[in-house]
Design a protein around this motif. Structure first.
Motif, PDB file in Angstrom:
ATOM      1  N   LYS A  38      -2.997  -8.549  -6.920  1.00 38.73           N
ATOM      2  CA  LYS A  38      -4.391  -8.995  -6.977  1.00 38.73           C
ATOM      3  C   LYS A  38      -4.475 -10.488  -7.290  1.00 38.73           C
ATOM      4  O   LYS A  38      -5.369 -11.190  -6.803  1.00 38.73           O
ATOM      5  CB  LYS A  38      -5.122  -8.193  -8.059  1.00 38.73           C
ATOM      6  N   TYR A  95      -0.555  -3.423  -8.529  1.00 36.44           N
ATOM      7  CA  TYR A  95      -1.905  -3.818  -8.108  1.00 36.44           C
ATOM      8  C   TYR A  95      -2.308  -5.124  -8.799  1.00 36.44           C
ATOM      9  O   TYR A  95      -2.808  -6.053  -8.152  1.00 36.44           O
ATOM     10  CB  TYR A  95      -2.913  -2.722  -8.443  1.00 36.44           C
ATOM     11  N   ASN A 136       0.819  -1.225   0.000  1.00 30.11           N
ATOM     12  CA  ASN A 136       0.000   0.000   0.000  1.00 30.11           C
ATOM     13  C   ASN A 136       0.847   1.266   0.000  1.00 30.11           C
ATOM     14  O   ASN A 136       0.546   2.219  -0.722  1.00 30.11           O
ATOM     15  CB  ASN A 136      -0.954  -0.008   1.192  1.00 30.11           C
ATOM     16  N   LYS A 147      -6.556  -4.965   2.148  1.00 29.78           N
ATOM     17  CA  LYS A 147      -7.065  -5.171   0.789  1.00 29.78           C
ATOM     18  C   LYS A 147      -7.985  -4.040   0.366  1.00 29.78           C
ATOM     19  O   LYS A 147      -7.939  -3.560  -0.772  1.00 29.78           O
ATOM     20  CB  LYS A 147      -7.794  -6.513   0.704  1.00 29.78           C
ATOM     21  N   GLU A 195      -1.475 -10.491   1.420  1.00 33.93           N
ATOM     22  CA  GLU A 195      -2.495  -9.754   2.175  1.00 33.93           C
ATOM     23  C   GLU A 195      -1.913  -8.390   2.525  1.00 33.93           C
ATOM     24  O   GLU A 195      -1.156  -8.250   3.486  1.00 33.93           O
ATOM     25  CB  GLU A 195      -2.859 -10.507   3.456  1.00 33.93           C
ATOM     26  N   GLY A 242      -8.651  -7.828   6.032  1.00 29.22           N
ATOM     27  CA  GLY A 242      -9.445  -7.200   4.979  1.00 29.22           C
ATOM     28  C   GLY A 242      -9.228  -5.710   4.834  1.00 29.22           C
ATOM     29  O   GLY A 242      -9.491  -5.140   3.765  1.00 29.22           O
ATOM     30  N   LEU A 291      -5.979  -1.077  -0.502  1.00 27.12           N
ATOM     31  CA  LEU A 291      -5.351  -1.233  -1.819  1.00 27.12           C
ATOM     32  C   LEU A 291      -6.351  -0.922  -2.925  1.00 27.12           C
ATOM     33  O   LEU A 291      -6.001  -0.263  -3.917  1.00 27.12           O
ATOM     34  CB  LEU A 291      -4.801  -2.648  -1.975  1.00 27.12           C
ATOM     35  N   GLU A 292      -7.579  -1.391  -2.766  1.00 26.64           N
ATOM     36  CA  GLU A 292      -8.605  -1.102  -3.770  1.00 26.64           C
ATOM     37  C   GLU A 292      -8.848   0.400  -3.873  1.00 26.64           C
ATOM     38  O   GLU A 292      -9.003   0.948  -4.964  1.00 26.64           O
ATOM     39  CB  GLU A 292      -9.901  -1.835  -3.434  1.00 26.64           C
TER      40      GLU A 292
END
Length: 593
Positions: free
Chosen positions: A152, A148, A115, A177, A157, A174, A180-181
């Motif tokens: 992905k 990414y 990240n 993640k 993680e 979570g 990152l999105e």
């Protein structure tokens, strides 16, 4: 040696203190010290930076602990870089971001680094984009997209910075993640901006649409901003006749504004914040309304263009070449009830007056809503643009009405809108808009003249036009000439010599100037009078304007290429009018004798 939660607790506390200064305290900074809290936050982060460097020196370079500390340090440097860029210290900002980049680039696919690495790349992308280095900006953003996509498809993680400050047991599953999105969505958003600057509008629109979809998918959006971005994106699609896609975007924008009004504003308890949100809603609702109206105007104008095409050699039922609505549509998922917004207006071109009226009324409704916010007292420039659009609506609708009297009534309504602006706006301060108004008024008065002249031609040989009809024709000539001449005078073109200034006017501006010459030459010739002296004066004026049109074309080959048909007409008139002038001169002389 490893690191413990206790060894990072003081550092974390200072890190969070710095962010409170940016996120909260900065809102109360005085106008005389707009960056006070940001400077204070940077000072704290620089202390954090030194502590992390000292801590890293105590660790085994190849250990996970050292990597975690370096990833924390990269995040801190990233924040220092962001503050430096925000406070307009771009060189310092670049140095901090580059140092952060170097710290994590070799470990960019490790959970601790992912990240932070993407965020640093995003910030470098923004920095170079703002500097105008668009290709370099694109390279950094493409690296962010690559990492990414690599992550992905793996079992990695990603971690958040809060995860890095805690123990393995405290990692919130979570969250990394999801972050990152969110970071990747920002990457796509910045890519859209970069491609916009690179004038690759296809890719820019693609990334804009991807951004909007992802913001919906991850519930990561501000209602007002999202709606405005969706409406703005529609302005790319409808000029390419992607009417369904444009309408879908506009419907989504209106839907999101209504959600903001119904779900967000009622929950706000702070009166000041609530008032600000209501004002923001009014402002952006007016902007979205104008986007809807532009969509409607495009449908009317392009429908007119389609119907004007020469259909002699083709079946009228076949699609118009290059002017057919594109049915492709990439719909948003999760926005229920968009059909209510979409069904208010067509995504087809108009064929009949009834079709055109529906589009016209929809656009007029939107523009009147926009006028409620953009008033002539508060936003004169924006108000003027709205009124110009209303005038265009009436002018375009007139094309679809076969009744000559109705055409003139619609043109008259268009004229009334523009004449009101002409009275309100000061040409000194609003010169560009006034030029547009004068030119457009000249054109509309000329169109009204054509309608009146066509009506005269339908009279039988035994019928004579009434004095009122002739007076109306002359008045229209006079008004059209007057507006075109005001337009020319705004460019310092003397009406006695018609010599265009040698400097200060670019080629794009020369085109309407030459069109004004062409129209005025034609208009002087259309004046109807039994007075031979006035006839002579009008024909001489007609010749002068035609002559200067031809002269300007002869002096500029690029311009001449834009006026092939008009140049032929003007050259012919420049041959015929001297004979007419000679004949009228003899007739006037005979009258004197």
């Amino acid at each position: 040696m490893g690191i413990t939660k206790e060894s990072l607790s003081d550092i974390r506390e200072e890190f969070e203190k710095a962010h409170r200064k940016i996120d909260e305290d900065s809102k109360n900074d005085p106008p005389t010290e707009p960056f006070r809290s940001h400077y204070a936050a940077r000072d704290i982060l620089q202390v954090v930076q030194r502590k992390l460097k000292n801590l890293d020196e105590t660790l085994d370079r190849d250990s996970d602990a050292s990597l975690t500390v370096r990833c924390l340090l990269a995040n801190v440097l990233k924040d220092i870089g962001k503050i430096s860029i925000f406070t307009e210290e771009l060189t310092n900002g670049e140095l901090a971001l580059k140092e952060a980049f170097d710290l994590v680039k070799e470990h960019c696919e490790k959970p601790q680094a992912i990240n932070g690495y993407v965020e640093v790349l995003n910030q470098l992308g923004i920095l170079y984009c703002n500097r105008g280095n668009f290709e370099e900006s694109k390279e950094y953003l493409e690296q962010a997209m690559q990492i990414y996509n690599d992550v992905k498809g793996s079992d990695n993680e990603p971690l958040t910075i809060i995860d890095l400050f805690g123990t393995k047991d405290e990692i919130e599953k979570g969250k990394g993640k999801l972050l990152l999105e969110k970071n990747y969505t920002l990457t796509l958003y910045y890519m859209a901006q970069v491609f916009g600057y690179l004038e690759d509008l296809v890719k820019s629109a693609h990334f804009c649409h991807l951004t909007l979809k992802r913001q919906l998918d991850y519930n990561d959006f501000e209602h007002i901003d999202w709606a405005l971005n969706a409406a703005t994106l529609s302005q790319y699609y409808f000029p390419k006749n992607h009417l369904s896609q444009a309408r879908h975007l506009l419907a989504a924008a209106s839907y999101m504004l209504d959600r903001f009004e119904e779900e967000v504003i009622p929950k706000e308890t702070n009166d000041t914040v609530r008032a600000d949100k209501i004002e923001s809603l009014r402002h952006r609702s007016a902007d979205v309304a104008r986007c809807w109206a532009k969509y409607d105007l495009h449908i009317l104008a392009t429908s007119k263009e389609r119907l004007c095409q020469d259909d002699e050699e083709s079946d009228k039922n076949l699609p118009k070449d290059g002017l057919s609505p594109v049915r492709e549509i990439d719909r948003f998922i999760g926005l229920e009830g968009l059909s209510v917004y979409e069904d208010q207006v067509t995504d087809e071109f108009c064929l009949t007056l009834e079709d055109a009226k529906l589009v016209f009324l929809n656009a007029l409704s939107w523009l009147n809503k926009a006028k409620d916010y953009y008033t002539k007292e508060t936003e004169a420039s924006q108000y003027a643009k709205i009124v110009q659009d209303i005038a265009s609506l009436y002018k375009n609708l007139a094309f679809f009405d076969d009744d000559e009297d109705n055409q003139c009534k619609l043109y008259k309504r268009s004229v009334d809108q523009l004449e009101e602006l002409d009275l309100v706006l000061n040409p000194t301060y609003y010169q560009t808009i006034c030029r547009e108004i004068w030119y457009e008024l000249g054109l509309i008065y000329s169109k009204m003249l054509d309608v009146k002249l066509a009506k005269l031609e339908t009279l039988s040989s035994s019928d004579r036009p009434t004095p009122h009809a002739l007076n109306k024709i002359n008045k229209l000539c006079e008004k059209s000439i007057s507006k075109f001449q005001k337009f020319l005078e705004s460019y310092k073109v003397p009406l006695d010599t018609l010599e265009v200034p040698a400097q200060g006017i670019d080629e794009a501006e020369m085109q309407p100037i030459l069109f004004a010459f062409f129209h005025v030459g034609r208009l002087f010739y259309k004046v109807i009078t039994p007075d031979k002296r006035l006839q002579l004066e009008n024909v001489r004026n007609s010749f002068r304007y035609y002559h200067h049109f031809v002269k300007s074309c002869d002096e500029n080959e690029n311009l001449a290429a834009c006026f092939q048909a008009e140049k032929g007409v003007c050259k012919e008139m420049c041959t015929l009018l001297p004979l007419k002038i000679k004949k009228l001169t003899n007739e006037v002389n005979e009258l004197v004798q």
